[in-house]
Design a protein around this motif. Sequence first.
Motif, mmCIF file in Angstrom:
data_model
loop_
_atom_site.group_PDB
_atom_site.id
_atom_site.type_symbol
_atom_site.label_atom_id
_atom_site.label_comp_id
_atom_site.label_asym_id
_atom_site.label_seq_id
_atom_site.Cartn_x
_atom_site.Cartn_y
_atom_site.Cartn_z
ATOM 1 N N ALA A 18 35.288 52.503 32.589
ATOM 2 C CA ALA A 18 34.399 52.174 31.474
ATOM 3 C C ALA A 18 34.845 50.896 30.778
ATOM 4 N N ALA A 19 36.182 50.724 30.642
ATOM 5 C CA ALA A 19 36.698 49.521 30.000
ATOM 6 C C ALA A 19 36.358 48.285 30.820
ATOM 7 N N VAL A 20 36.524 48.395 32.150
ATOM 8 C CA VAL A 20 36.194 47.273 33.032
ATOM 9 C C VAL A 20 34.706 46.954 32.947
ATOM 10 N N LEU A 21 33.894 48.026 32.922
ATOM 11 C CA LEU A 21 32.450 47.848 32.842
ATOM 12 C C LEU A 21 32.055 47.149 31.544
ATOM 13 N N MET A 22 32.719 47.545 30.452
ATOM 14 C CA MET A 22 32.417 46.921 29.150
ATOM 15 C C MET A 22 32.791 45.443 29.167
ATOM 16 N N GLU A 23 33.901 45.106 29.833
ATOM 17 C CA GLU A 23 34.299 43.705 29.924
ATOM 18 C C GLU A 23 33.270 42.901 30.720
ATOM 19 N N LYS A 24 32.779 43.491 31.821
ATOM 20 C CA LYS A 24 31.783 42.800 32.638
ATOM 21 C C LYS A 24 30.486 42.603 31.861
ATOM 22 N N VAL A 25 30.111 43.621 31.089
ATOM 23 C CA VAL A 25 28.896 43.508 30.280
ATOM 24 C C VAL A 25 29.057 42.416 29.230
ATOM 25 N N ALA A 26 30.260 42.372 28.624
ATOM 26 C CA ALA A 26 30.514 41.345 27.608
ATOM 27 C C ALA A 26 30.445 39.958 28.219
ATOM 28 N N GLU A 27 30.990 39.810 29.463
ATOM 29 C CA GLU A 27 30.946 38.515 30.137
ATOM 30 C C GLU A 27 29.512 38.139 30.495
ATOM 31 N N ALA A 28 28.711 39.130 30.836
ATOM 32 C CA ALA A 28 27.330 38.847 31.231
ATOM 33 C C ALA A 28 26.451 38.495 30.035
ATOM 34 N N GLN A 29 26.830 38.939 28.849
ATOM 35 C CA GLN A 29 26.030 38.656 27.659
ATOM 36 C C GLN A 29 26.112 37.171 27.325
ATOM 37 N N PRO A 30 24.997 36.532 26.986
ATOM 38 C CA PRO A 30 25.019 35.098 26.676
ATOM 39 C C PRO A 30 25.767 34.813 25.386
ATOM 40 N N HIS A 31 26.385 33.680 25.342
ATOM 41 C CA HIS A 31 27.107 33.262 24.137
ATOM 42 C C HIS A 31 26.094 32.964 23.028
ATOM 43 N N PRO A 32 26.394 33.348 21.789
ATOM 44 C CA PRO A 32 25.424 33.105 20.697
ATOM 45 C C PRO A 32 25.108 31.632 20.483
ATOM 46 N N TYR A 33 25.989 30.722 20.936
ATOM 47 C CA TYR A 33 25.734 29.295 20.778
ATOM 48 C C TYR A 33 25.136 28.664 22.028
ATOM 49 N N SER A 34 24.773 29.477 22.996
ATOM 50 C CA SER A 34 24.109 28.937 24.187
ATOM 51 C C SER A 34 22.774 28.329 23.785
ATOM 52 N N PHE A 35 22.397 27.272 24.491
ATOM 53 C CA PHE A 35 21.171 26.565 24.141
ATOM 54 C C PHE A 35 19.951 27.483 24.231
ATOM 55 N N HIS A 36 19.889 28.308 25.264
ATOM 56 C CA HIS A 36 18.712 29.159 25.437
ATOM 57 C C HIS A 36 18.686 30.335 24.471
ATOM 58 N N VAL A 37 19.802 30.555 23.755
ATOM 59 C CA VAL A 37 19.854 31.644 22.774
ATOM 60 C C VAL A 37 19.520 31.137 21.373
ATOM 61 N N SER A 38 20.200 30.094 20.941
ATOM 62 C CA SER A 38 20.030 29.627 19.562
ATOM 63 C C SER A 38 19.374 28.261 19.452
ATOM 64 N N GLY A 39 19.013 27.652 20.566
ATOM 65 C CA GLY A 39 18.367 26.348 20.528
ATOM 66 C C GLY A 39 16.903 26.433 20.165
ATOM 67 N N PRO A 40 16.223 25.289 20.090
ATOM 68 C CA PRO A 40 14.797 25.282 19.743
ATOM 69 C C PRO A 40 13.959 25.988 20.795
ATOM 70 N N ARG A 41 12.933 26.676 20.337
ATOM 71 C CA ARG A 41 12.096 27.476 21.228
ATOM 72 C C ARG A 41 10.928 26.677 21.805
ATOM 73 N N LYS A 42 10.280 25.895 20.972
ATOM 74 C CA LYS A 42 9.044 25.221 21.380
ATOM 75 C C LYS A 42 9.282 23.724 21.535
ATOM 76 N N LEU A 43 10.147 23.377 22.453
ATOM 77 C CA LEU A 43 10.466 21.972 22.665
ATOM 78 C C LEU A 43 10.519 21.696 24.158
ATOM 79 N N CYS A 44 9.734 20.734 24.592
ATOM 80 C CA CYS A 44 9.674 20.397 26.019
ATOM 81 C C CYS A 44 10.653 19.288 26.345
ATOM 82 N N SER A 45 11.209 19.348 27.535
ATOM 83 C CA SER A 45 12.049 18.259 28.026
ATOM 84 C C SER A 45 11.151 17.081 28.383
ATOM 85 N N PRO A 46 11.687 15.859 28.351
ATOM 86 C CA PRO A 46 10.892 14.697 28.762
ATOM 87 C C PRO A 46 10.367 14.868 30.183
ATOM 88 N N ASN A 47 9.126 14.497 30.408
ATOM 89 C CA ASN A 47 8.509 14.592 31.730
ATOM 90 C C ASN A 47 7.598 13.387 31.939
#
Length: 394
Positions: A18-47
């Motif tokens: 269970a401890a190993v599983l919890m560590e793997k789950v924690a590693e799989a969870q995105p970091h709160p400062y990841s761009f896709h987590v806390s970045g802008p939602r409605k912004l397009c990349s240049p195209n």
Amino acid sequence: MQGAPKQSQPEEESGGGAAVLMEKVAEAQPHPYSFHVSGPRKLCSPNWRDNISSSWKDANYKRTVIACFIQAIYLLELDRQEDRDAENALAPKWWIPFKYKLTKTLIDERDGSIFGAILEWDRSAALADFVVMRPSGAPKAVLALRGTLLKGPTMRRDIEDDLRFLAWESLKGSVRFKVALGALKSVAERYGSSNVCIAGHSLGAGFALQVGKALAKEGMYVETHLFNPPSVSLAMSFRNIGEKAGFAWKRFKSMLPMSSETQVDNEDDKGIGFGLKNWISGLRGPPGVGLGKWVPHLYVNNSDYICCSYTDPDGIEANNAGKENVGPSSTTGQVAAKLFVMSKGNQKFLEAHGLEQWWSDDLELQMALHNSKLISRQLKSLYSLPAPQPALPR
């Protein structure tokens, strides 16, 4: 007696699993400062559409992207402190979507921390998405500066510079000022000042303001974006006290008889307010810079006590028309700065001072032009024109 351990062994194994599983789950969870987590939602990349109509001409788009670049600087230092490798680093995700690349990091020699970086337009990455030229309004290079990080070894130096500003309303004595000024001047000379931008948040905005102003005094006008710039200092408080005392002294003199008034005729420039004004002259520089050539953009929140003084109306300064070293708002109507104010009622300090608010989807800003007392005071040395030179005989 021998059966007891065998009965407890599966429980131990399941607990360890269970401890190993919890560590793997924690590693799989995105970091709160990841761009896709806390970045802008409605912004397009240049195209390819940016070849026809540039997204950078939209003020909201530009503000959002530049705020993301500053966030990347915070994360560069956090990546360094937490030993993230290139594969797991958080910072690059905040500039790669906008077709920029990291070309230089600014290091504080006192503790080895990263306090700023230069990001440049990545032509190769843009071509991969059929963006054949740099969109109109997109800078070739951006110097982004972070604010205070209350974490790790950099906290001491960050707070040291915070106290420097609090005491003197100036950051020119800091190592970071010299490094940032040299870096900005280098890219401005390389690409042209009109193709370069400087931006900062909190303490970084304080550096960006003073570095941008230093270059403006040399005739190099760089686009400047300041998020939650510091406005509270002991120097400013003393100056405000001096101004009020000087005003009270003038009112008192106006009530004196004429005979006494002649005796104090020359006291205007020797009053308490003017004495303090001459004592604290850190933001005054050589005259000669034209009006309206350097117009910084300031983004402030009314609930943020660090920057809210910028929203104070220009009262005393507005009555100084025709006097030397007075901001343009009192005389010519020229724009001294673009001040964008967010008002959301009562907010907690960390929310009101945070960088994330400047790329939120529900952001509503009010713009005020050249009517801030503090802006007029800080920029007045740029708007002191020299006396006209007599015409040479032919």
